[in-house]
Design a protein around this motif. Structure first.
Motif, mmCIF file in Angstrom:
data_model
loop_
_atom_site.group_PDB
_atom_site.id
_atom_site.type_symbol
_atom_site.label_atom_id
_atom_site.label_comp_id
_atom_site.label_asym_id
_atom_site.label_seq_id
_atom_site.Cartn_x
_atom_site.Cartn_y
_atom_site.Cartn_z
ATOM 1 N N TYR A 392 -46.653 -15.269 -9.754
ATOM 2 C CA TYR A 392 -46.956 -16.158 -8.627
ATOM 3 C C TYR A 392 -46.738 -15.498 -7.274
ATOM 4 C CZ TYR A 392 -41.893 -16.888 -8.111
ATOM 5 O OH TYR A 392 -40.542 -16.710 -7.899
ATOM 6 N N ARG A 400 -54.580 -19.590 -5.157
ATOM 7 C CA ARG A 400 -53.968 -20.430 -6.193
ATOM 8 C C ARG A 400 -55.023 -21.435 -6.675
ATOM 9 N NH1 ARG A 400 -50.659 -25.111 -6.540
ATOM 10 N NH2 ARG A 400 -48.970 -24.895 -8.079
ATOM 11 N N THR A 403 -54.532 -24.117 -11.660
ATOM 12 C CA THR A 403 -53.255 -24.839 -11.631
ATOM 13 C C THR A 403 -53.129 -25.704 -12.882
ATOM 14 O OG1 THR A 403 -54.279 -26.626 -10.359
ATOM 15 C CG2 THR A 403 -53.185 -24.876 -9.106
ATOM 16 N N PRO A 404 -51.904 -26.135 -13.228
ATOM 17 C CA PRO A 404 -50.612 -25.844 -12.580
ATOM 18 C C PRO A 404 -50.162 -24.413 -12.872
ATOM 19 C CG PRO A 404 -50.262 -27.103 -14.575
ATOM 20 C CD PRO A 404 -51.748 -27.021 -14.397
ATOM 21 N N THR A 405 -49.323 -23.885 -12.014
ATOM 22 C CA THR A 405 -48.886 -22.505 -12.142
ATOM 23 C C THR A 405 -47.421 -22.421 -12.587
ATOM 24 O OG1 THR A 405 -48.377 -22.458 -9.775
ATOM 25 C CG2 THR A 405 -50.529 -21.610 -10.459
ATOM 26 N N GLU A 418 -49.750 -22.753 -18.106
ATOM 27 C CA GLU A 418 -49.227 -22.446 -16.770
ATOM 28 C C GLU A 418 -49.136 -20.938 -16.543
ATOM 29 O OE1 GLU A 418 -46.338 -26.383 -16.089
ATOM 30 O OE2 GLU A 418 -45.562 -24.569 -17.064
ATOM 31 N N ASN A 421 -52.699 -19.632 -16.137
ATOM 32 C CA ASN A 421 -53.236 -20.009 -14.819
ATOM 33 C C ASN A 421 -52.724 -19.066 -13.731
ATOM 34 O OD1 ASN A 421 -54.594 -22.193 -15.908
ATOM 35 N ND2 ASN A 421 -53.021 -23.688 -15.343
ATOM 36 N N THR A 422 -51.424 -18.828 -13.747
ATOM 37 C CA THR A 422 -50.816 -17.976 -12.721
ATOM 38 C C THR A 422 -51.336 -16.546 -12.842
ATOM 39 O OG1 THR A 422 -48.823 -19.309 -13.096
ATOM 40 C CG2 THR A 422 -48.620 -17.436 -11.602
ATOM 41 N N ASN A 425 -54.842 -16.180 -11.560
ATOM 42 C CA ASN A 425 -54.892 -16.136 -10.090
ATOM 43 C C ASN A 425 -54.674 -14.717 -9.571
ATOM 44 O OD1 ASN A 425 -55.358 -18.891 -9.819
ATOM 45 N ND2 ASN A 425 -53.185 -19.403 -9.691
#
Length: 549
Positions: A392, A400, A403-405, A418, A421-422, A425
């Motif tokens: 992150y 971003r 999400t959610p991260t 999660e 996702n992070t 990104n």
């Protein structure tokens, strides 16, 4: 009872016979500090009959015997406490990393530990890690500190320890005689298991790493003093950017078929995405030196490469202006002899938070630098990319998107979605940085310009409860070894280097490549004639419409 020391002893809250110290230590390490080992065995041991049941029961006995033997040898009277305290702290830390992240301890992992920096170390020092070390190592060490160890006479100590060692050998021998086939089969199918035995794996791997370092020839070895630049006729100054990615795995690049759009900007450029590319190692300390070495993965060793010239040396030697921009944790000795800028030390608030900087900082003033190019130039952008576990922190908030991260270093406490996702990104931001670098090159159409992006290694995001990277190559999952490689060339480079871009694109789809190809491909692309060049490893060789000079 006779003692080694006859003077007045300090007051202790508890006391313990030396023989019980070795027993309790071996038992504690066997059980509490080997959680990753027992999880591994439970997952891989298939009990189908009485014999395999006995085999399963015997494993803790063998591990205990081995550790009991070890402690009888190393817990020497009156220095046993500092030795054991050190082992407790180290073993509790390695116990955490092996259990929580699924890593294995070998000499390469020890090299990573020795070569890490403060920022990288602090990213791993989470509250969960501290709790593990305090409960598993520091508290037992405190208990040991306030306990008086009662030693016997020299003769009695030697006698009891010899009996203990003999007992361990007899017990292990009997088990081996009865269950040899089971141990041989299990060991053959799970050759990595010994890397989980704590603290044996750490002690052995550390000793091996230090031994290898001590054998290295400290004299710098020249690669090719006769190497020279031999460009095609009519060439103009070349500017090539090599972007070394960090911890980017091919599986999460939409250019490689990933369903999420993680490369929206690069998809608009005329780039070639190589579909099957494998890294030289699973950690930066190995992969980065290997990428720039003329050696293949099979004959490469990081400690040898440290004292051998690499691609950067040959480029500079043959007349290139060379620049290494460093935004990761160091170039691992590769850039030692060429101009280097450590941009991660910048305090620019646009990109930096005092601990690390976003990769975009490397593009600051890059356009101005290229505008002043007068001769062939080679630029390396060593990115921080997708370095974990603090994914992150690798991208500005505007990226971003998914999400959610997982906004913590304790990624094992986040859901798989999660974490993904992070991580995605970070790839999205890498797409932005690389496409922006291409945009800068496109502003100079008169130059022979090109860009190649390739990551040093991949990353595990929780598949099979494995996180991060650094597993021994032989057992590392595909996610840690398969990396993205993306090529962009200006029309000027394609023309003057006599390269069939369509042919290269087909090569990228049809063939499997690796870091082994990088040195030789770039050496030829930069038109350097050298006896280190291996035509068979040059990706572009069959796509040249005119032979190299």
């Amino acid at each position: 009872m006779a003692r080694y020391f006859s003077g007045k002893l300090p007051e202790y809250r508890f006391q313990l016979d030396s023989r019980w110290l070795t027993v309790i230590s071996a038992l504690y390490f066997t059980t509490v500090l080997n959680l990753a080992l027992w999880r591994y065995i439970i997952r891989h041991l298939n009990i189908t009959d009485y014999t395999t049941f006995l085999f399963g029961i015997s494993i803790p006995i063998v591990i205990f015997s081995a550790l009991y033997l070890l402690f009888n040898l190393v817990l020497i009277p009156y220095i046993a406490k500092p030795i054991l305290i050190l082992l407790l702290v180290i073993a509790s830390a390695t116990n955490y990393f092996m259990f929580e992240y699924g890593i294995f301890i070998d000499s390469d992992m020890i090299r990573n530990a020795f070569e890490t920096n403060t920022r990288e170390a602090l990213d791993l020092m989470t509250l969960r890690f501290i709790i593990w070390v305090v409960l598993g190592g520091i508290l037992p060490a405190i208990c040991l500190t306030v306990t008086r160890i009662d030693y016997h006479s020299f003769r009695t100590e030697c006698k009891s320890r010899l009996f203990a060692i003999a007992g361990c050998l007899v017990a292990t021998g009997m088990i081996a005689a009865l269950l040899f086939k089971e141990y041989a089969a299990f060991g053959r199918n799970h050759q990595d298991m010994h890397r989980l035995i704590n603290p044996v794996s750490t002690l052995y791997s550390t000793g091996r790493y230090l031994h290898i370092r001590s054998l290295v020839d400290r004299q710098l070895q020249r690669l090719d003093t006769a190497a020279r630049l031999m460009p095609y006729e009519g060439s103009v100054p070349a500017v090539f950017i090599l972007v070394v990615g960090e911890t980017a795995r091919a599986a999460n690049f939409s250019l490689n078929g990933y369903p999420r759009e993680t490369n929206p900007l690069l998809a608009k450029e005329n780039v070639i995405a190589f579909q099957d590319v494998y890294s030289c190692g699973t950690a930066t300390a190995t992969s980065v030196p290997c990428m720039f070495s003329n050696m293949t993965r099979k004959n490469f060793h990081a400690d040898d490469a440290k004292y051998t010239e690499n691609l950067m040396d040959l480029l500079q030697q043959t007349g290139f202006d060379v620049l290494w921009l460093e935004n990761d944790d160091g170039c691992k000795e590769v850039c030692n002899r060429v101009p280097t800028r450590k941009v991660y030390k910048s305090n620019d608030p646009r990109y930096c938070d005092g601990q690390s900087c976003f990769d975009e900082i490397m593009l600051d003033n890059l356009e101005e630098y290229i505008a002043n190019v007068k001769k062939d130039t080679f630029i390396v952008l060593h990115t921080i990319g997708s370095h974990g576990p603090t994914y992150y922190k690798r991208y500005p908030d505007i990226f971003r998107k998914f999400t959610p991260t997982c906004d913590t270093a304790d990624i094992q406490n986040c859901t798989r979605q999660e974490i993904t996702n992070t991580y995605d990104n970070t790839i999205l931001y890498t797409d932005h940085v690389v496409s922006k670098a291409i945009g800068i090159l496109k502003k100079f159409p008169h130059l022979e310009s090109g860009l190649l992006y390739i990551s040093d290694h991949g990353e595990s995001l929780g598949e099979n409860n494995i996180y991060l990277h650094g597993l021994p190559y032989a057992i590392a999952p595909e996610e840690q070894k398969k990396v993205p490689m993306i090529l962009w060339m200006s029309d000027t480079m394609k023309k003057l280097d006599h390269l069939d871009y369509g042919c290269i694109s087909q090569q990228a789809k049809d063939n499997t490549w690796s870091h082994d190809n990088l040195f030789h491909t770039l050496l030829a692309l930069m038109e350097i004639k050298s006896n280190t060049y291996d035509k068979a490893l040059d990706i572009f060789d069959t796509c040249r419409t005119k032979p190299l000079p």
